[in-house]
Design an enzyme around this catalytic site. Structure first.
Site, PDB file in Angstrom:
ATOM      1  N   GLU A  63     -90.753  66.655  19.571  1.00  0.00           N
ATOM      2  CA  GLU A  63     -91.769  66.592  18.517  1.00  0.00           C
ATOM      3  C   GLU A  63     -92.854  65.579  18.828  1.00  0.00           C
ATOM      4  O   GLU A  63     -94.039  65.820  18.587  1.00  0.00           O
ATOM      5  CB  GLU A  63     -91.127  66.259  17.163  1.00  0.00           C
ATOM      6  CG  GLU A  63     -90.280  67.381  16.575  1.00  0.00           C
ATOM      7  CD  GLU A  63     -88.839  67.362  17.053  1.00  0.00           C
ATOM      8  OE1 GLU A  63     -88.493  66.569  17.964  1.00  0.00           O
ATOM      9  OE2 GLU A  63     -88.025  68.152  16.512  1.00  0.00           O
ATOM     10  N   HIS A  77     -82.188  67.687   5.853  1.00  0.00           N
ATOM     11  CA  HIS A  77     -83.147  68.797   5.866  1.00  0.00           C
ATOM     12  C   HIS A  77     -83.797  68.993   4.499  1.00  0.00           C
ATOM     13  O   HIS A  77     -84.313  70.070   4.227  1.00  0.00           O
ATOM     14  CB  HIS A  77     -82.459  70.114   6.255  1.00  0.00           C
ATOM     15  CG  HIS A  77     -82.188  70.262   7.716  1.00  0.00           C
ATOM     16  ND1 HIS A  77     -81.248  69.518   8.375  1.00  0.00           N
ATOM     17  CD2 HIS A  77     -82.745  71.074   8.656  1.00  0.00           C
ATOM     18  CE1 HIS A  77     -81.218  69.880   9.660  1.00  0.00           C
ATOM     19  NE2 HIS A  77     -82.117  70.811   9.854  1.00  0.00           N
TER      20      HIS A  77
END
Lengths: 332, 321
Positions: B59, B128
C-alpha cells in the site's frame, strides 16, 4: 564497516579536459555553497534543520552529469547539491534557505524541501524513504505516457531499512519501470552505523534480490560516480527495468547542525578526509596536466562570486506576506 | 434506471476510464479478482491490464506511486482495500499528497483519487470495520467525500477526478446492496444536501449513517417530530452553510457519526454550531457515535457498538424533554 577508507582515488581522469573541469567546478559549487550555509546558520540567517553534503559531492556531481535535462530527480533532505546540479539556480536555493519568497519553494520548505518544477527536481523529502514510492510513480507515468525519461531516486542507506524501499524496488522491478535507485551510503543513518541497522551490509546484494541489476561504486571518486550513473541510465533506458547503484561515500560534517557526533571517532573522519572527492580529483587533474593551481584558483573564485551573488539575492528577498499563508493548500 | 450502489460505483469507474486516457485504476486485486467488493469487476476485460492494474500488497508503494504518477501527468485512481489498510500508506497521503502543493510554493498539483471501503456492519471484526474519515478530514490539503446515495456513488468519482487536489472517496460496503434510481443530474463535491425536509430537528449524518438517519426521521415523524436530514457528503471542506441554515430553522440538532466520539468529526460540527449558531438553539446539540470500543465480531455486539436508528430517535426525542 562495509567500505572502510581505502586508498584515495588516483590515476588519470578519462575525460576531456573541459569536461573534467566542469565536474571539478560543480563539486566546488556544492562545497562552497554549503560552507557558506554553515556560516549563515551560525549567523542565524538560516534556521531549522540544515544537513550538509560536504564530503559526498562526487556522488551528486557524477550522477547529475550522467542524467539528461528532461530526467526527473527525487532526492532526500540532504539535497542542496542535487538541486543545484539539476538546474535549480543557486540564488533561489539560498533564498529558500533564508525562507524568502524568492526561494525555489517560495520560502515555505527551507533546506529540506527544495522543489523546482521547471528543473524537474521533486524534493527535498524529509521522510526517510518517502521519495522512493514517488519516484516509482514518476517512472510509471513516463512509461504510460511513452516518454523517454529516467527518474533518478536518491536515498541514503538508512532508507534501505524502511519498508518503502522494499515495496518500491519490488514494484518497479515487477512493472519494469524506468527508474534508477541511487543509494548514497555514507555509513551512518543519523548516528546509527550501517552494521547496527542492516543485516546485509552489502547493499547491492540486498537490492539484487529483487531480480534487478545492482552494483557498487566508489562514491568518493567523481569518475566512478559518473561512470556508474551513466551505466545505470543506459541499462534502464534500454527498457529492462530499474537498476540500483550503491555510491560508497562519507559525510565529513555532522548529521545536522545539532549533532555532537558522539557515535564516531574523529580519527575515522580524518581517515576519510584523505579520500575527499575534491582534493583527490584536483590532484589527479594536476598530475595529468589538465589543471594548474592558477586555473584552480580562477575556478574557485568564479564559484565564490556565484555564492556571494546568491547570498546577496537571498538577503534582498522579501518575506511572503502573512495574507498568503493559506494560499496553495488547495487548487484555486 | 434502478441499480445498486456497487453498480453505480462501477459505472462511475467505467466512465472515468473511458473518458480520459490519463486515468488508470491501481490497487490490490482490482483486475483479475474483480475487486475485493467486486466494484471493478469486468473493467480489466474492458480496459486492459495497463489501465486496470493489479498491485502487490504494498500500500505504501502503490499509493506513493499514485502520487508520483499524478505529478508526472496522469490521473490515477488508487484503490486501498479498506480504510484500515490505509494506515500503511498514511505517510504518503498525509506527508506528501496533502502538503506538496503548499510546501512547494504552489508549483505542483496532485490530481489523485484514492478510493477505499470504510465502516462497519458486515461482521468483519475490529481490523476491517474502522471509520477513519474523520482523521483524514483533519488534514488540510485533502478533500474527503462520502457518497451515501446512488447518484453520489456514481458521480462523485468524476467530480473528484476533475479536481487538481488529492481526493479521498470513502465507499460504504454496508450500502453496496442498496438499490435506487440513477438520475442524470451531475453531482458536485462542494455541498452538503438536505435529504429530507423537516422543521423541528436537524439530523446531520454522512455515508453509511445517512439511511439510518432517514429511517430515524420516519420513526420520529410517527411521533409528531418532523426531522430534517442533512447528508454532509463532503467531509472536508465542510459545507457548514447548509448545516447552519438547517439548524437555524429547526433550532435543534443531532449529529450522527460512525467514528468514535472523542476527537471526532461530530465534535468539530458541534463546535462550529456553537461558534456560529449558539443563540439559535433551543436545546444542547446531541451526538450519536460509535461506542468507544474496537468493533466486535458477533452481530448483536457490532450492532450495539454502532449508531442505529433507535439511538438517533432517542437522542432527538431527548432534545424535547
Amino acid at each position: 564497516m562495509s567500505h572502510a577508507a581505502s586508498a584515495p582515488p588516483s590515476g588519470p581522469v578519462p575525460f576531456a579536459r573541459e569536461n573534467s573541469l566542469k565536474l571539478l567546478k560543480d563539486m566546488l559549487r556544492i562545497r562552497r555553497m554549503e560552507e557558506k550555509c554553515a556560516e549563515l546558520y551560525g549567523a542565524a540567517k538560516i534556521r531549522g534543520f540544515l544537513h550538509l553534503y560536504i564530503g559526498e559531492e562526487a556522488v551528486a556531481t557524477g550522477a547529475m552529469h550522467a542524467l539528461a535535462r528532461g530526467d526527473n530527480v527525487v532526492a532526500t533532505y540532504r539535497e542542496h547539491g542535487h538541486a543545484l546540479l539539476k538546474g535549480v539556480p543557486m540564488e533561489r536555493i539560498m533564498a529558500e534557505m533564508f525562507g524568502k519568497k524568492e526561494g525555489c519553494s517560495r520560502g515555505r520548505g527551507g533546506s529540506m524541501h527544495l522543489f523546482d518544477a521547471h528543473a524537474r527536481f521533486y524534493g527535498g523529502n524529509a521522510i526517510v524513504g518517502g521519495g522512493l514510492p514517488l519516484a516509482v510513480g514518476f517512472a510509471l507515468a513516463a512509461k504510460l505516457r511513452g516518454e523517454e525519461r529516467l527518474t533518478a531516486c536518491f536515498f541514503g542507506e538508512g532508507a534501505m531499512a524502511e519498508g518503502a524501499f522494499h515495496e518500491s524496488v519490488n514494484l518497479a522491478a515487477l512493472w519494469k519501470l524506468p527508474v534508477a535507485f541511487f543509494c548514497e551510503n555514507n555509513l551512518y543513518a543519523m548516528g546509527t552505523a550501517i552494521e547496527r541497522s542492516e543485516s546485509q551490509t552489502d547493499l547491492a546484494v540486498k537490492a539484487a534480490s529483487y531480480g534487478i541489476e545492482a552494483f557498487a561504486v566508489d562514491g568518493m571518486d567523481v569518475v566512478a560516480c559518473y561512470e556508474g550513473a551513466r551505466r545505470a541510465r543506459e541499462r534502464v533506458m534500454a527498457g529492462g527495468g530499474p537498476v540500483f547503484v550503491e555510491f560508497r561515500t562519507y559525510r565529513f560534517r555532522a548529521h545536522s547542525m545539532f549533532d555532537p557526533e558522539l557515535y564516531r571517532e574523529k580519527a575515522e573522519v580524518e581517515e576519510w578526509k584523505k579520500r575527499g572527492p575534491i582534493h583527490t580529483f584536483t590532484a589527479r587533474l594536476k598530475e595529468q596536466g589538465h589543471l594548474t593551481e592558477e586555473r584552480f584558483l580562477d575556478i574557485d573564485s568564479q564559484v565564490a562570486a556565484e555564492v556571494e551573488r546568491a547570498v546577496a539575492f537571498a538577503e534582498a528577498g522579501d518575506w511572503e506576506p502573512v495574507e498568503d499563508l493559506t494560499k496553495d493548500v488547495y487548487a484555486p | 434506471m434502478t441499480i445498486t450502489y456497487r453498480e453505480a460505483l462501477r459505472q462511475g469507474l467505467r466512465e472515468a476510464l473511458a473518458g480520459d486516457p490519463r486515468v488508470f485504476l491501481v490497487g490490490e486485486d482490482v483486475g483479475r479478482y474483480g475487486g475485493t467488493y467486486a466494484v471493478s469487476k469486468g473493467l480489466l476485460e474492458e480496459f486492459g491490464p495497463e489501465r486496470v492494474r493489479d498491485a502487490p500488497l504494498s500500500e505504501l508503494a502503490f499509493v506513493g506511486a499514485g502520487i508520483g504518477a499524478a505529478l508526472g501527468g496522469m490521473k490515477p485512481i488508487v484503490e486501498v482495500m479498506t480504510v484500515n489498510f490505509s494506515l500503511l500508506p498514511l505517510d504518503q497521503i498525509v506527508n506528501t499528497a496533502a502538503i506538496l502543493r503548499h510546501m512547494s510554493g504552489g508549483q505542483f498539483a496532485v490530481p489523485l483519487v484514492i478510493r477505499m471501503a470504510t465502516g462497519a456492519g458486515r461482521q468483519l471484526a475490529a481490523q476491517h470495520s474502522h471509520s477513519f474519515e474523520g482523521w483524514y478530514a483533519h488534514v488540510p490539503g485533502l478533500k474527503i467525500v462520502a457518497p451515501a446515495t446512488i447518484d453520489d456513488a456514481h458521480g462523485m468519482l468524476g467530480a473528484a477526478l476533475a479536481e487538481d487536489n488529492p481526493v479521498l472517496v470513502f465507499e460504504y460496503p454496508a450500502l453496496f446492496e442498496t438499490a435506487g434510481d440513477l438520475s442524470s443530474t451531475p453531482v458536485d463535491i462542494a455541498h452538503a444536501a438536505v435529504r429530507r425536509q423537516g422543521t423541528r430537528v436537524t439530523i446531520v449524518a454522512y455515508g453509511g449513517c445517512v439511511p439510518k438517519a432517514l429511517s430515524a426521521a420516519e420513526k420520529l415523524a410517527a411521533e409528531g417530530i418532523n426531522a430534517e436530514v442533512v447528508d454532509l457528503r463532503v467531509l472536508r471542506p465542510l459545507d457548514m452553510d447548509t448545516v447552519l441554515a438547517s439548524v437555524r430553522k429547526t433550532r435543534r440538532a443531532v449529529i450522527v457519526d460512525e467514528g468514535w466520539r472523542s476527537g471526532s468529526l461530530s465534535a468539530e460540527i458541534v463546535a462550529r454550531i456553537m461558534e456560529q449558531a449558539f443563540y439559535d438553539l433551543d436545546a444542547p446539540v446531541a451526538r450519536v457515535c460509535r461506542e468507544e470500543v474496537p468493533i466486535p465480531y458477533p452481530k448483536h455486539l457490532e450492532e450495539a457498538a454502532l449508531p442505529q436508528p433507535e439511538k438517533i430517535v432517542a437522542a432527538a426525542r431527548g432534545l424535547f424533554q
